[in-house]
Design a protein around this motif. Sequence first.
Motif, PDB file in Angstrom:
ATOM      1  N   ASP A  92     -13.743   6.438  27.496  1.00  9.67           N
ATOM      2  CA  ASP A  92     -13.398   7.260  26.343  1.00  9.67           C
ATOM      3  C   ASP A  92     -13.829   6.592  25.031  1.00  9.67           C
ATOM      4  N   ILE A  93     -14.008   7.409  24.023  1.00 11.01           N
ATOM      5  CA  ILE A  93     -14.396   6.908  22.713  1.00 11.01           C
ATOM      6  C   ILE A  93     -13.195   6.283  22.020  1.00 11.01           C
ATOM      7  N   GLN A  94     -13.404   5.069  21.503  1.00  9.19           N
ATOM      8  CA  GLN A  94     -12.343   4.383  20.773  1.00  9.19           C
ATOM      9  C   GLN A  94     -12.597   4.509  19.272  1.00  9.19           C
ATOM     10  N   MET A  95     -11.513   4.579  18.514  1.00  6.18           N
ATOM     11  CA  MET A  95     -11.595   4.696  17.070  1.00  6.18           C
ATOM     12  C   MET A  95     -10.946   3.468  16.420  1.00  6.18           C
ATOM     13  N   THR A  96     -11.636   2.885  15.457  1.00  5.81           N
ATOM     14  CA  THR A  96     -11.066   1.772  14.713  1.00  5.81           C
ATOM     15  C   THR A  96     -11.080   2.108  13.226  1.00  5.81           C
ATOM     16  N   GLN A  97     -10.188   1.489  12.475  1.00  2.35           N
ATOM     17  CA  GLN A  97     -10.111   1.699  11.035  1.00  2.35           C
ATOM     18  C   GLN A  97     -10.002   0.362  10.335  1.00  2.35           C
ATOM     19  N   SER A  98     -10.537   0.314   9.112  1.00  3.17           N
ATOM     20  CA  SER A  98     -10.358  -0.872   8.284  1.00  3.17           C
ATOM     21  C   SER A  98     -10.288  -0.458   6.820  1.00  3.17           C
ATOM     22  N   PRO A  99      -9.495  -1.196   6.023  1.00  7.03           N
ATOM     23  CA  PRO A  99      -8.573  -2.236   6.484  1.00  7.03           C
ATOM     24  C   PRO A  99      -7.352  -1.630   7.173  1.00  7.03           C
ATOM     25  N   SER A 100      -6.498  -2.452   7.734  1.00  4.13           N
ATOM     26  CA  SER A 100      -5.266  -1.938   8.320  1.00  4.13           C
ATOM     27  C   SER A 100      -4.252  -1.617   7.225  1.00  4.13           C
ATOM     28  N   SER A 101      -4.367  -2.295   6.106  1.00  2.00           N
ATOM     29  CA  SER A 101      -3.527  -1.988   4.962  1.00  2.00           C
ATOM     30  C   SER A 101      -4.248  -2.383   3.689  1.00  2.00           C
ATOM     31  N   VAL A 102      -3.893  -1.726   2.600  1.00  2.00           N
ATOM     32  CA  VAL A 102      -4.485  -2.015   1.298  1.00  2.00           C
ATOM     33  C   VAL A 102      -3.426  -1.781   0.231  1.00  2.00           C
ATOM     34  N   SER A 103      -3.385  -2.675  -0.743  1.00  2.00           N
ATOM     35  CA  SER A 103      -2.477  -2.532  -1.872  1.00  2.00           C
ATOM     36  C   SER A 103      -3.262  -2.043  -3.078  1.00  2.00           C
ATOM     37  N   ALA A 104      -2.730  -1.046  -3.743  1.00  2.21           N
ATOM     38  CA  ALA A 104      -3.439  -0.457  -4.869  1.00  2.21           C
ATOM     39  C   ALA A 104      -2.444   0.075  -5.887  1.00  2.21           C
ATOM     40  N   SER A 105      -2.956   0.432  -7.046  1.00  3.33           N
ATOM     41  CA  SER A 105      -2.142   0.958  -8.130  1.00  3.33           C
ATOM     42  C   SER A 105      -2.502   2.408  -8.405  1.00  3.33           C
ATOM     43  N   VAL A 106      -1.583   3.124  -9.046  1.00  4.66           N
ATOM     44  CA  VAL A 106      -1.874   4.502  -9.456  1.00  4.66           C
ATOM     45  C   VAL A 106      -3.124   4.486 -10.334  1.00  4.66           C
ATOM     46  N   GLY A 107      -4.046   5.393 -10.032  1.00  6.30           N
ATOM     47  CA  GLY A 107      -5.293   5.484 -10.767  1.00  6.30           C
ATOM     48  C   GLY A 107      -6.452   4.742 -10.122  1.00  6.30           C
ATOM     49  N   PRO A 158       0.861   8.999  -6.977  1.00  2.61           N
ATOM     50  CA  PRO A 158       2.064   8.498  -6.281  1.00  2.61           C
ATOM     51  C   PRO A 158       2.226   9.046  -4.862  1.00  2.61           C
ATOM     52  N   ASP A 159       1.860  10.317  -4.636  1.00  2.00           N
ATOM     53  CA  ASP A 159       1.979  10.906  -3.293  1.00  2.00           C
ATOM     54  C   ASP A 159       1.000  10.291  -2.296  1.00  2.00           C
ATOM     55  N   ASP A 160       0.017   9.553  -2.794  1.00  2.00           N
ATOM     56  CA  ASP A 160      -1.032   9.021  -1.915  1.00  2.00           C
ATOM     57  C   ASP A 160      -0.662   7.693  -1.289  1.00  2.00           C
ATOM     58  N   PHE A 161       0.475   7.137  -1.676  1.00  2.00           N
ATOM     59  CA  PHE A 161       0.943   5.915  -1.001  1.00  2.00           C
ATOM     60  C   PHE A 161       1.510   6.351   0.339  1.00  2.00           C
ATOM     61  N   ALA A 162       0.721   6.149   1.364  1.00  2.00           N
ATOM     62  CA  ALA A 162       0.957   6.762   2.669  1.00  2.00           C
ATOM     63  C   ALA A 162       0.072   6.055   3.687  1.00  2.00           C
ATOM     64  N   THR A 163       0.123   6.539   4.920  1.00  2.00           N
ATOM     65  CA  THR A 163      -0.762   6.014   5.955  1.00  2.00           C
ATOM     66  C   THR A 163      -1.808   7.073   6.280  1.00  2.00           C
ATOM     67  N   TYR A 164      -3.056   6.622   6.447  1.00  2.00           N
ATOM     68  CA  TYR A 164      -4.173   7.517   6.685  1.00  2.00           C
ATOM     69  C   TYR A 164      -4.747   7.274   8.075  1.00  2.00           C
ATOM     70  N   TYR A 165      -5.016   8.369   8.761  1.00  2.00           N
ATOM     71  CA  TYR A 165      -5.550   8.292  10.120  1.00  2.00           C
ATOM     72  C   TYR A 165      -6.842   9.080  10.224  1.00  2.00           C
ATOM     73  N   THR A 223      -4.399   3.330   8.426  1.00  2.00           N
ATOM     74  CA  THR A 223      -4.522   2.442   7.273  1.00  2.00           C
ATOM     75  C   THR A 223      -3.391   2.758   6.304  1.00  2.00           C
ATOM     76  N   LYS A 224      -2.577   1.764   6.031  1.00  2.00           N
ATOM     77  CA  LYS A 224      -1.449   1.975   5.124  1.00  2.00           C
ATOM     78  C   LYS A 224      -1.862   1.614   3.699  1.00  2.00           C
ATOM     79  N   VAL A 225      -1.662   2.548   2.796  1.00  2.00           N
ATOM     80  CA  VAL A 225      -1.930   2.314   1.378  1.00  2.00           C
ATOM     81  C   VAL A 225      -0.582   2.138   0.687  1.00  2.00           C
ATOM     82  N   ASP A 226      -0.348   0.938   0.183  1.00  2.00           N
ATOM     83  CA  ASP A 226       0.935   0.711  -0.483  1.00  2.00           C
ATOM     84  C   ASP A 226       0.731   0.261  -1.929  1.00  2.00           C
ATOM     85  N   ILE A 227       1.844   0.203  -2.620  1.00  2.00           N
ATOM     86  CA  ILE A 227       1.805  -0.053  -4.052  1.00  2.00           C
ATOM     87  C   ILE A 227       1.630  -1.536  -4.312  1.00  2.00           C
ATOM     88  N   LYS A 228       0.659  -1.867  -5.167  1.00  2.00           N
ATOM     89  CA  LYS A 228       0.424  -3.255  -5.523  1.00  2.00           C
ATOM     90  C   LYS A 228       1.560  -3.758  -6.420  1.00  2.00           C
TER      91      LYS A 228
END
Lengths: 128, 107
Positions: B1-16, B80-87, B102-107
């Motif tokens: 089966d096809i495997q899917m990978t993502q990077s990074p696993s998490s990232v810290s960022a600010s609004v804007g 603010p709504d974009d601090f979430a996990t993306y698949y 990939t989890k996007v959290d607040i820096k």
Amino acid sequence: QLQLQQSGPGLVKPLETLSLTCTVSGDSINRRSYFWGWIRQPPGKGLEWLGNIHYSGDTYYNPSLRSRLTISVDTSKNQFSLNLRSVTAADTALYLCARLESIEVRPDVFYHYGMDVWGQGTTVTVSS
Amino acid sequence: DIQMTQSPSSVSASVGDRVTITCRASHDISNWLAWYRQRPGKAPELLIYAASRLQSGVHARFSGSGSGTDFSLTITSLQPDDFATYYCQRANTFPLTFGPGTKVDIK
């Protein structure tokens, strides 16, 4: 407006069968371009695709769960269901139903766009 | 089966901020890839389908690109709504495997 409403117990005993139903409102389940499916998410983990069914009855399962999983459709009730047998604590998760929009690229061969409408989710705990 | 990978696993960022997440398939899936956002305690939401097509009702700050095995999701001007996990999810044939997220959290 299409809505998916999940129903079923939130607590299941080990080795018993987990059964959930997803009722579709706002449109017919008998649409050629859509599949209906289940996804789960263990606590603190990612999404796991479980399987999909077409109104025709064609089913597609996650290979790791194929031996324990049955997805069925009842077109007269506009609903589809999941049955997962012989559950263990590893099956504890948030279970979600969803509509999968698809396109028939060749006769009876479908590729997919994505899961565009979701149920509200059911947290299922496997415990005695 | 096809495997899917993502990077990074998490990232810290600010609004804007501008954020880019990548997804890789172990085999060629052409442009049959979907992206989802999952906010805490909520069901996932479809953002992008067919690698680059914006789902109806989704804000244009989300964009997707790629084909074959390498894909990316870009969020311009993080809200603010974009601090979430993306698949990401392969969407050509079954099984429809998800990436690990990939989890996007607040820096």
